[in-house]
Design a protein around this motif. Structure first.
Motif, mmCIF file in Angstrom:
data_model
loop_
_atom_site.group_PDB
_atom_site.id
_atom_site.type_symbol
_atom_site.label_atom_id
_atom_site.label_comp_id
_atom_site.label_asym_id
_atom_site.label_seq_id
_atom_site.Cartn_x
_atom_site.Cartn_y
_atom_site.Cartn_z
ATOM 1 N N THR A 195 -132.506 95.930 6.925
ATOM 2 C CA THR A 195 -132.176 96.494 8.389
ATOM 3 C C THR A 195 -133.811 96.681 9.034
ATOM 4 N N GLY A 196 -134.738 96.424 8.529
ATOM 5 C CA GLY A 196 -136.138 96.260 9.055
ATOM 6 C C GLY A 196 -136.239 94.980 9.919
ATOM 7 N N VAL A 244 -137.249 91.238 10.722
ATOM 8 C CA VAL A 244 -137.098 90.019 9.683
ATOM 9 C C VAL A 244 -138.516 89.698 9.718
ATOM 10 N N LEU A 296 -134.796 83.204 7.637
ATOM 11 C CA LEU A 296 -133.717 84.148 7.955
ATOM 12 C C LEU A 296 -133.661 84.577 9.492
ATOM 13 N N PHE A 297 -134.574 84.028 10.320
ATOM 14 C CA PHE A 297 -134.805 84.367 11.682
ATOM 15 C C PHE A 297 -133.736 83.370 12.579
ATOM 16 N N ALA A 298 -132.912 84.119 13.267
ATOM 17 C CA ALA A 298 -131.908 83.078 14.093
ATOM 18 C C ALA A 298 -132.535 83.202 15.538
ATOM 19 N N GLY A 334 -133.952 97.794 19.395
ATOM 20 C CA GLY A 334 -133.243 97.082 18.606
ATOM 21 C C GLY A 334 -132.760 95.883 18.924
ATOM 22 N N GLY A 339 -134.787 92.970 18.635
ATOM 23 C CA GLY A 339 -135.335 92.049 17.791
ATOM 24 C C GLY A 339 -136.743 91.598 18.196
ATOM 25 N N LYS A 340 -137.407 92.760 18.875
ATOM 26 C CA LYS A 340 -138.818 92.500 19.309
ATOM 27 C C LYS A 340 -139.689 92.238 18.278
ATOM 28 N N SER A 341 -139.746 93.204 17.056
ATOM 29 C CA SER A 341 -140.714 93.472 16.013
ATOM 30 C C SER A 341 -140.409 91.811 15.199
ATOM 31 N N VAL A 348 -140.546 99.064 23.786
ATOM 32 C CA VAL A 348 -139.393 99.145 24.445
ATOM 33 C C VAL A 348 -139.441 99.606 26.047
ATOM 34 N N MET A 352 -128.681 89.518 22.038
ATOM 35 C CA MET A 352 -128.533 88.127 21.762
ATOM 36 C C MET A 352 -127.120 87.663 22.060
ATOM 37 N N ARG A 362 -127.390 83.332 6.217
ATOM 38 C CA ARG A 362 -127.515 84.192 5.113
ATOM 39 C C ARG A 362 -126.315 83.651 4.298
ATOM 40 N N PRO A 391 -128.641 92.443 17.062
ATOM 41 C CA PRO A 391 -128.791 92.147 15.507
ATOM 42 C C PRO A 391 -128.578 93.088 14.561
HETATM 43 N N1 LIG Z 1 -133.941 86.714 15.291
HETATM 44 C C1 LIG Z 1 -133.225 87.213 14.322
HETATM 45 N N2 LIG Z 1 -132.431 86.864 13.317
HETATM 46 C C2 LIG Z 1 -132.152 87.848 12.531
HETATM 47 N N3 LIG Z 1 -131.873 88.959 12.430
HETATM 48 C C3 LIG Z 1 -132.788 89.622 13.583
HETATM 49 C C4 LIG Z 1 -133.357 88.998 14.423
HETATM 50 N N4 LIG Z 1 -133.867 89.754 15.372
HETATM 51 C C5 LIG Z 1 -133.570 91.037 14.627
HETATM 52 N N5 LIG Z 1 -133.056 90.828 13.818
HETATM 53 C C6 LIG Z 1 -132.436 91.972 12.893
HETATM 54 O O1 LIG Z 1 -132.121 93.008 14.029
HETATM 55 C C7 LIG Z 1 -132.661 94.380 13.494
HETATM 56 C C8 LIG Z 1 -133.723 95.027 14.485
HETATM 57 O O2 LIG Z 1 -134.582 93.952 14.724
HETATM 58 P P1 LIG Z 1 -136.079 94.666 15.013
HETATM 59 O O3 LIG Z 1 -136.402 95.778 14.268
HETATM 60 O O4 LIG Z 1 -136.857 93.365 15.177
HETATM 61 O O5 LIG Z 1 -135.812 95.099 16.543
HETATM 62 P P2 LIG Z 1 -136.870 95.730 17.465
HETATM 63 O O6 LIG Z 1 -136.380 95.188 18.855
HETATM 64 O O7 LIG Z 1 -138.078 95.710 17.204
HETATM 65 O O8 LIG Z 1 -136.238 97.457 17.378
HETATM 66 P P3 LIG Z 1 -137.037 98.751 17.879
HETATM 67 O O9 LIG Z 1 -136.834 98.813 19.256
HETATM 68 O O10 LIG Z 1 -136.372 99.725 17.174
HETATM 69 O O11 LIG Z 1 -138.379 98.751 17.534
HETATM 70 C C9 LIG Z 1 -133.170 94.245 12.183
HETATM 71 O O12 LIG Z 1 -132.135 94.415 11.236
HETATM 72 C C10 LIG Z 1 -133.715 92.796 12.109
HETATM 73 O O13 LIG Z 1 -133.653 92.468 10.741
#
Ligand SMILES: Nc1ncnc2c1ncn2[C@@H]1O[C@H](COP(=O)(O)OP(=O)(O)OP(=O)(O)O)[C@@H](O)[C@H]1O
Ligand SMILES: [Mg+2]
Length: 424
Positions: free
Chosen positions: A27-28, A30, A35-37, A64, A66-68, A189, A215, A227, A251
């Motif tokens: 859940t952290g 990617v 594994l990145f979609a 959440g 998927g920015k990071s 955010v 997404m 996966r 995601p």
């Molecule tokens: N392109 C992707 N492919 C597969 N999994 C993804 C992708 N982008 C995000 N995820 C999954 O979604 C979840 C949230 O991703 P991430 O932490 O990158 O979001 P974020 O926008 O940085 O969240 P936050 O706003 O809480 O910092 C994680 O479990 C991550 O593994």
């Protein structure tokens, strides 16, 4: 990094499969390219920014989305050799000032260079008592012209120090004016750029805006496919459809429901993940996250005995058709609310509830944008939305047929066939 998982034979193999599933669906953010979609256009935009000396980027979107993950991965998608990339990634801390934030950034850049055997590309100092934008610029100018240094400042929205924000804006402007090779990527955010760099309009020109929406269902399916390819498991069309629909473009929920349902199948020694496994995943999710969401849910829906409608309206909001940024109109609340209540519904039946959801008393579970009569609403914390749906289903507020008629963001999806060709 996890290898392709073989078909389990012994009880130990089955247990190992459960752990491998947990790794695949972590859940952290990617951090493994394969594994990145999806996100193709955003990857391209970020790479273009990196190769334009006068440009830097600001990557923003809902919590959440998927920015990071995107910031972690995009540079690894560069087709040619990755030899000259040097990445410094820092997490902003609310207590940071300009000096602490930017010395961390230099330290990370140097640490990455050393770890990857590229220290000679980054002959910089990192020990300073105090730094100014000019100090940082001069250090970054020392990087080898053939290197591609990228500094990623994640959670930039958590930087509260106004001076630090202003000095960061000055730094970006100065890097752009001096044509320094290093690229800065601010990540946070926000609904729009102004939220992140309010009052520092002068850096708008060198900043390329990369907005990350939720997404598409296609991208969410790709998360599952990437996966599945690494496991001996198969995913039934119904189960797949349920996971993708419940995730509402987020995601995180595909990971969570994917992990729990795949693990449930493995626990029962099955290689096909079925609809019932997703139901089990929903139960596990509700019991494991009860603490984090329940208080907000109770605040949002509490009522005296004369009106128990808040739960229904909130669920209808969570199910309403929304745009890519998660906004929905009051009109789009009507179809799901009708199905939940099983009788005709008009705006007047839930207008008051919407207004209250925006208020402090109900924990501002929704936020509202736009003009009177054209209001649009969104969940303040997008993560609440799938929680409310999953809870509604577990509490039997919606039945199976209702659920099947709803999907995000376009028309209902037909169950997809499984594109992997694993045999059980
Ligand atoms: N392109 C992707 N492919 C597969 N999994 C993804 C992708 N982008 C995000 N995820 C999954 O979604 C979840 C949230 O991703 P991430 O932490 O990158 O979001 P974020 O926008 O940085 O969240 P936050 O706003 O809480 O910092 C994680 O479990 C991550 O593994
Ligand atoms: Mg993040």
């Amino acid at each position: 990094m996890i290898d392709k998982i073989e078909r389990p034979k012994t009880p130990e193999d089955w247990l190992a499969l459960e752990f491998d599933i947990a790794q695949l669906f972590s859940t952290g953010p990617v951090d493994e390219e394969r594994l990145f979609a999806g996100r193709t256009s955003q990857v391209r935009l970020l790479l273009e920014t990196v190769f334009d000396r006068s440009k830097h980027a600001i990557l923003f979107g809902e919590r959440g989305v998927g920015k990071s993950s995107l910031a972690n991965i995009f540079w690894r998608r560069y087709g040619k050799t990755l030899q000259s990339f040097v990445i410094g990634r820092v997490q902003t801390d609310p207590s940071d000032d300009f000096t602490s934030l930017w010395t961390k950034a230099l330290e990370e850049l140097l640490a990455f260079a050393k770890m990857t055997g590229r220290a000679e590309l980054v002959p910089i100092e990192v020990e300073f008592d105090r730094v100014s934008p000019d100090t940082i610029r001069r250090e970054l100018q020392k990087c080898n012209p053939n290197s591609i240094p990228i500094i990623i400042i994640d959670e930039f929205d958590k930087l509260y120090d106004e001076d630090a924000k202003e000095l960061t804006a000055n730094l970006i402007k100065s890097l752009s004016d001096y044509n320094v090779t290093a690229t800065i990527i601010l990540v946070g955010v926000a609904e729009n750029v102004s939220d992140l760099v309010k009052g520092h309009e002068s850096i708008r020109r060198p900043l390329v805006q990369v907005k990350l929406d939720r997404m598409s269902n296609e991208e969410l399916n790709e998360i599952l496919n990437l996966r599945l390819k690494l496991t001996p498991l198969k995913l039934d069309g119904d189960a797949r459809w349920k996971i993708v629909t419940l995730a509402r473009g987020l995601p995180f929920y595909v990971h969570m429901l994917g992990k729990y349902s795949f693990q449930n199948a493995a626990r029962e020694r099955r290689l096909t993940v079925k609809d019932g496994d997703v139901d089990a995943a929903m139960d596990r999710f509700i019991s494991e996250t009860e603490q984090s969401f329940q208080d907000d849910y109770v605040t949002a829906t509490a009522s005296n005995q004369t009106d128990a409608k808040f739960q229904e309206v909130l669920l209808a909001c969570a199910l309403a058709q929304s745009d890519d940024a998660g906004f929905f109109s009051p009109t789009s609340v009507i179809p799901p609310l009708k199905m939940i209540r099983k009788r005709p519904v008009t705006h007047a039946n839930f207008q008051r509830h919407l207004t209250e959801f925006v208020s402090e008393d109900r924990g501002r579970v929704l936020i509202r944008r736009g003009q009177d009569r054209q209001f649009r609403y969104r969940f303040r914390d997008p993560m609440m939305q799938p929680y409310i749906i999953i809870k509604g289903i577990r509490d039997e507020m919606v039945d199976e047929s209702t659920r099947n008629a709803l999907s995000y963001p376009e028309a209902p999806l037909l169950p997809l066939s499984d594109p992997t060709s694993n045999d059980e």
